[in-house]
Write a protein that holds these residues in place. Structure first.
Motif, PDB file in Angstrom:
ATOM      1  N   SER A 120     -34.516 -21.248 -21.669  1.00  0.00           N
ATOM      2  CA  SER A 120     -33.774 -19.716 -20.970  1.00  0.00           C
ATOM      3  C   SER A 120     -34.808 -18.132 -21.141  1.00  0.00           C
ATOM      4  CB  SER A 120     -32.942 -18.928 -22.321  1.00  0.00           C
ATOM      5  OG  SER A 120     -33.724 -18.442 -23.097  1.00  0.00           O
ATOM      6  N   GLU A 121     -34.925 -17.184 -20.520  1.00  0.00           N
ATOM      7  CA  GLU A 121     -35.663 -16.465 -20.182  1.00  0.00           C
ATOM      8  C   GLU A 121     -35.963 -15.731 -21.368  1.00  0.00           C
ATOM      9  OE1 GLU A 121     -35.303 -12.016 -17.856  1.00  0.00           O
ATOM     10  OE2 GLU A 121     -34.606 -13.888 -16.503  1.00  0.00           O
ATOM     11  N   TYR A 122     -34.123 -15.633 -22.454  1.00  0.00           N
ATOM     12  CA  TYR A 122     -34.571 -15.494 -24.061  1.00  0.00           C
ATOM     13  C   TYR A 122     -35.452 -16.189 -24.512  1.00  0.00           C
ATOM     14  CZ  TYR A 122     -33.297 -15.658 -28.751  1.00  0.00           C
ATOM     15  OH  TYR A 122     -32.980 -15.845 -30.013  1.00  0.00           O
ATOM     16  N   GLY A 123     -35.264 -17.596 -24.418  1.00  0.00           N
ATOM     17  CA  GLY A 123     -35.947 -18.820 -24.692  1.00  0.00           C
ATOM     18  C   GLY A 123     -37.787 -18.174 -24.661  1.00  0.00           C
ATOM     19  N   GLN A 124     -38.000 -17.957 -23.364  1.00  0.00           N
ATOM     20  CA  GLN A 124     -39.083 -17.679 -23.317  1.00  0.00           C
ATOM     21  C   GLN A 124     -40.127 -16.811 -23.626  1.00  0.00           C
ATOM     22  OE1 GLN A 124     -40.978 -18.821 -18.757  1.00  0.00           O
ATOM     23  NE2 GLN A 124     -39.099 -19.935 -18.235  1.00  0.00           N
ATOM     24  N   HIS A 125     -39.223 -15.087 -23.559  1.00  0.00           N
ATOM     25  CA  HIS A 125     -39.781 -14.227 -24.188  1.00  0.00           C
ATOM     26  C   HIS A 125     -39.485 -14.119 -25.816  1.00  0.00           C
ATOM     27  CE1 HIS A 125     -39.536 -10.030 -24.455  1.00  0.00           C
ATOM     28  NE2 HIS A 125     -38.734  -9.853 -26.092  1.00  0.00           N
ATOM     29  N   VAL A 126     -39.646 -14.762 -26.137  1.00  0.00           N
ATOM     30  CA  VAL A 126     -39.661 -14.710 -27.917  1.00  0.00           C
ATOM     31  C   VAL A 126     -40.461 -15.793 -28.453  1.00  0.00           C
ATOM     32  CG1 VAL A 126     -38.075 -16.127 -29.722  1.00  0.00           C
ATOM     33  CG2 VAL A 126     -36.709 -15.053 -28.698  1.00  0.00           C
ATOM     34  N   SER A 127     -41.067 -17.103 -27.372  1.00  0.00           N
ATOM     35  CA  SER A 127     -41.638 -17.833 -27.417  1.00  0.00           C
ATOM     36  C   SER A 127     -43.375 -16.608 -27.623  1.00  0.00           C
ATOM     37  CB  SER A 127     -42.067 -19.172 -26.639  1.00  0.00           C
ATOM     38  OG  SER A 127     -42.490 -19.744 -26.877  1.00  0.00           O
ATOM     39  N   SER A 128     -43.378 -16.352 -26.047  1.00  0.00           N
ATOM     40  CA  SER A 128     -44.428 -15.467 -26.272  1.00  0.00           C
ATOM     41  C   SER A 128     -44.009 -14.203 -27.157  1.00  0.00           C
ATOM     42  CB  SER A 128     -44.034 -14.833 -24.745  1.00  0.00           C
ATOM     43  OG  SER A 128     -44.386 -13.388 -24.723  1.00  0.00           O
ATOM     44  N   GLU A 129     -43.737 -13.885 -27.960  1.00  0.00           N
ATOM     45  CA  GLU A 129     -43.530 -12.361 -28.438  1.00  0.00           C
ATOM     46  C   GLU A 129     -44.635 -12.828 -30.373  1.00  0.00           C
ATOM     47  OE1 GLU A 129     -42.196  -9.389 -29.096  1.00  0.00           O
ATOM     48  OE2 GLU A 129     -42.887  -9.331 -26.724  1.00  0.00           O
ATOM     49  N   LEU A 130     -43.203 -14.935 -30.433  1.00  0.00           N
ATOM     50  CA  LEU A 130     -44.026 -15.455 -31.539  1.00  0.00           C
ATOM     51  C   LEU A 130     -45.680 -15.801 -31.740  1.00  0.00           C
ATOM     52  CD1 LEU A 130     -40.974 -17.767 -32.749  1.00  0.00           C
ATOM     53  CD2 LEU A 130     -42.053 -15.232 -33.980  1.00  0.00           C
ATOM     54  N   GLY A 131     -45.489 -15.970 -30.353  1.00  0.00           N
ATOM     55  CA  GLY A 131     -46.724 -16.545 -30.244  1.00  0.00           C
ATOM     56  C   GLY A 131     -48.036 -15.513 -30.242  1.00  0.00           C
ATOM     57  N   TYR A 132     -47.895 -14.474 -29.911  1.00  0.00           N
ATOM     58  CA  TYR A 132     -48.122 -13.584 -29.799  1.00  0.00           C
ATOM     59  C   TYR A 132     -49.001 -12.556 -31.438  1.00  0.00           C
ATOM     60  CZ  TYR A 132     -50.467  -8.580 -28.393  1.00  0.00           C
ATOM     61  OH  TYR A 132     -50.738  -7.171 -28.360  1.00  0.00           O
TER      62      TYR A 132
ATOM     63  N   ALA B 197     -45.466 -19.378 -25.250  1.00  0.00           N
ATOM     64  CA  ALA B 197     -46.024 -19.285 -26.499  1.00  0.00           C
ATOM     65  C   ALA B 197     -47.483 -19.401 -26.764  1.00  0.00           C
ATOM     66  CB  ALA B 197     -46.161 -20.916 -27.968  1.00  0.00           C
ATOM     67  N   HIS B 198     -48.781 -20.496 -25.627  1.00  0.00           N
ATOM     68  CA  HIS B 198     -50.061 -20.600 -25.568  1.00  0.00           C
ATOM     69  C   HIS B 198     -50.403 -18.732 -24.812  1.00  0.00           C
ATOM     70  CE1 HIS B 198     -50.734 -24.381 -26.114  1.00  0.00           C
ATOM     71  NE2 HIS B 198     -49.840 -25.102 -26.049  1.00  0.00           N
ATOM     72  N   ARG B 199     -49.596 -18.416 -24.353  1.00  0.00           N
ATOM     73  CA  ARG B 199     -49.695 -17.844 -23.257  1.00  0.00           C
ATOM     74  C   ARG B 199     -49.538 -16.271 -24.488  1.00  0.00           C
ATOM     75  NH1 ARG B 199     -45.981 -19.063 -19.371  1.00  0.00           N
ATOM     76  NH2 ARG B 199     -47.309 -19.749 -18.179  1.00  0.00           N
ATOM     77  N   GLY B 200     -48.679 -15.567 -24.783  1.00  0.00           N
ATOM     78  CA  GLY B 200     -48.037 -14.725 -26.150  1.00  0.00           C
ATOM     79  C   GLY B 200     -50.013 -14.736 -27.559  1.00  0.00           C
TER      80      GLY B 200
END
Lengths: 381, 381
Positions: free
Chosen positions: A133-145, A166-169
């Motif tokens: 979901s958009e939520y999941g992708q947002h959380v993943s990239s924030e965590l990765g960052y 996650a990679h992108r973050g």
């Protein structure tokens, strides 16, 4: 000059579909060069034959190594300093315990600036659903960052959705991120992430145990998952449906004795069902922030991940009777100690003692008609 | 004719601000009538005096009971059959353990059609923040509805936000819901819920240990929370900020040996922070559905709350080699067993044995050029 060990392992990586526990043991006993010779001749124990007979006549080691060099990749072998021996020990131990399908890799194809042993030294896996979901992708990239910013290497599977985010973050944070593939480095899969691989390789690495040309396959993703789990201190599942490869990675991480974490989400979201089950049924640790992740994998106390503190009320230190007396005080009109005692149910002598104590705390004040709450609370140190 | 026990307890309820553990022990030793006499005269041990001296001269028992009758309410006392003795035992036990502030009530003012003992027999508390999000209110009302529909009584604190939504859900389901107040039944608080109380009372009950006219106060909400926790088998926190009374109820429930549950939410929501901390730090059980709640409090297995099952893939029963062979099969063009062996890394003799086995499972089929995946999967029984 390519070492004979590297040639032998390049040959064996193409011959045996991983995981190949019998071959791994055979290599440990005879060394990679001797083992490769024996495999070529077919003079190996039955269990090793099972793992090697189908492709033992295919020897493309020289070509594979030359192709890798051309593509800016290298074959990292256990004989190299760069080999992440310590984290991969978990796979050896698990194999020894009889856990199926978790043998260590014979070698790893690697492209990127990061040294694999250094990346795996402080590493966390972030994995999850492709149909995120958009939520999941947002959380993943924030965590990765946030994790990359704290010097933690972010490992993931390079799939669309949670993995890619996650990679992108981590890339955006200028940190180290490592993509572990379920196909060859040159398979160009998934097509939309080929550009991402280049960005990952600048500071991180793209890793695979599959020889050039190997296409992706479902069983390869499952086999690859053990590497993601094994190379990291813990695995965070950001989103996962009721069935999800990410839950497989989590289960493997658990079996390897690594920390399993999951991010919660709205209970109406099908993409959070897997995470909630992991927390509820498999005792995964709930993580709601990068600080939670760092605390869970044991990096806290280094001072670089302060936990948010609960806000405090000015009345927090008060005992039950003082609290009742304070509640009974009016905002404007003063009350007599007798009235406060009747209203609060606190004995009159105690009320008489508590009112000046509250005054000292800046919580009550005297006025013409008695006692009331203090109007201008002094700043609290 | 009002019994002397009821009169005595009505008097004591107004005299002692709950919880009053010393008075409770004194009543257990001397009976309510003898205890009330001694309190009136001030001839009681020091600890009891502390709890009763401030208001012992106020005796409005007759008036309180008459007023309650007029308002359709009653005073339920431990001498009544309706007294929920069994669930409230947890409060006695906790007091015996030295837990502070969790003494059982001396009696309870009740308005509504439900018998208190029957409502508490299968009961779950749903609590949470007043400043709830739309998500939280939706979840709360859905949970209240589903639990009430399963014959579980929904207890809550009648506050705005999560509490009110839980009551409303249960009312809409035509079930039993019980509001436990931190003020008198007639306090008219919160103003917007006065109409809701009437709807709750039709099949459920509104409950308070505070005598008529008692205004709400923060310490009373905290004291009231022990009743919500004590009267139910478990407490579900739907939303809670970093500081929240709901977390106090949850902590009390845990101290009383009751089940503590929390609903997860988006990690960016401040209103889910308390729930996530409960799950992460206090080992509350994550619940994502009414079925989860029923399972956690031990109602499952009665057949009325089927757990959702994971979807299954047709290849689920296959071993690793069969899975690899199946993956290697083409969708359209047939392949030779030799080609499949090379691609899958599975030894040729095994490939030859597995292909017909897959055919029997409806997963492979022969064609002119060799073997391929079956096109029309038969229905699976």
């Amino acid at each position: 000059m390519t070492s004979p060990e590297r040639l032998a392992r390049a040959y064996l990586l193409r011959v045996a579909e991983p995981p190949a526990p019998a071959l791994l043991t055979f290599v440990a006993e005879h060394g990679p060069v001797g083992a490769a010779e024996a495999v070529r001749r077919g003079e190996v124990p039955e269990a090793v034959l099972q793992e090697t007979s189908a492709r033992r006549e295919i020897d493309l080691a020289e070509r594979d190594l030359a192709g890798a060099r051309e593509a800016g990749a290298r074959l990292v072998i256990p004989e190299d300093d760069e080999w992440p021996a310590w984290p991969l020990l978990s796979l050896d131990v698990a194999t020894g315990r009889g856990a199926e399908g978790v043998a260590a890799p014979l070698a790893l194809w690697v492209r990127g600036a990061a040294r694999l042993d250094e990346a795996a030294d402080e590493a966390v896996a972030i994995v999850g659903a492709r149909a995120a979901s958009e939520y999941g992708q947002h959380v993943s990239s924030e965590l990765g960052y946030a994790l990359a910013e704290h010097g933690v290497a972010v490992f993931s599977g390079a799939a669309y959705g949670i993995d890619g985010a996650a990679h992108r973050g981590a890339v955006i944070a200028g940190g180290v991120t490592v993509a572990v593939l379920g196909c060859a480095l040159d398979a160009g899969y998934p097509a939309g992430h080929v550009g991402l691989y280049d960005r990952i390789a600048r500071r991180g690495a793209v890793v695979s145990e599959y020889p050039p040309g190997t296409p992706p396959a479902r069983h390869r993703f499952l086999v690859r998952n053990r590497l993601i789990a094994g190379l990291t201190a813990g695995t965070v599942v950001v989103e996962a449906g009721a069935r999800s490869g990410a839950r497989n990675t989590a289960a493997t991480a658990g079996a390897l004795g690594k920390v399993v974490m999951a991010v919660p989400g709205p209970i109406g979201s099908a993409m959070s069902v897997g995470c909630h089950r992991l927390i509820r049924d498999a005792h995964a640790t709930l993580v709601a922030s990068a600080a939670d992740v760092l605390e869970t994998v044991g990096r806290l106390g280094t001072g670089d991940a302060p936990q948010p503190r609960s806000p405090r009320r000015r009345t927090d230190g008060l005992g039950p009777q003082a609290l009742r007396v304070h509640e009974a005080l009016g905002e404007r009109r003063g009350k007599s100690p007798e009235g406060i005692a009747a209203e609060s149910g606190v004995p009159l002598p105690r009320v008489r003692a508590l009112l000046p104590a509250l005054e000292l705390d800046g919580l009550s004040e005297r006025c013409e008609t008695g006692w009331r709450r203090a109007r201008t609370p002094p700043p609290r140190s």
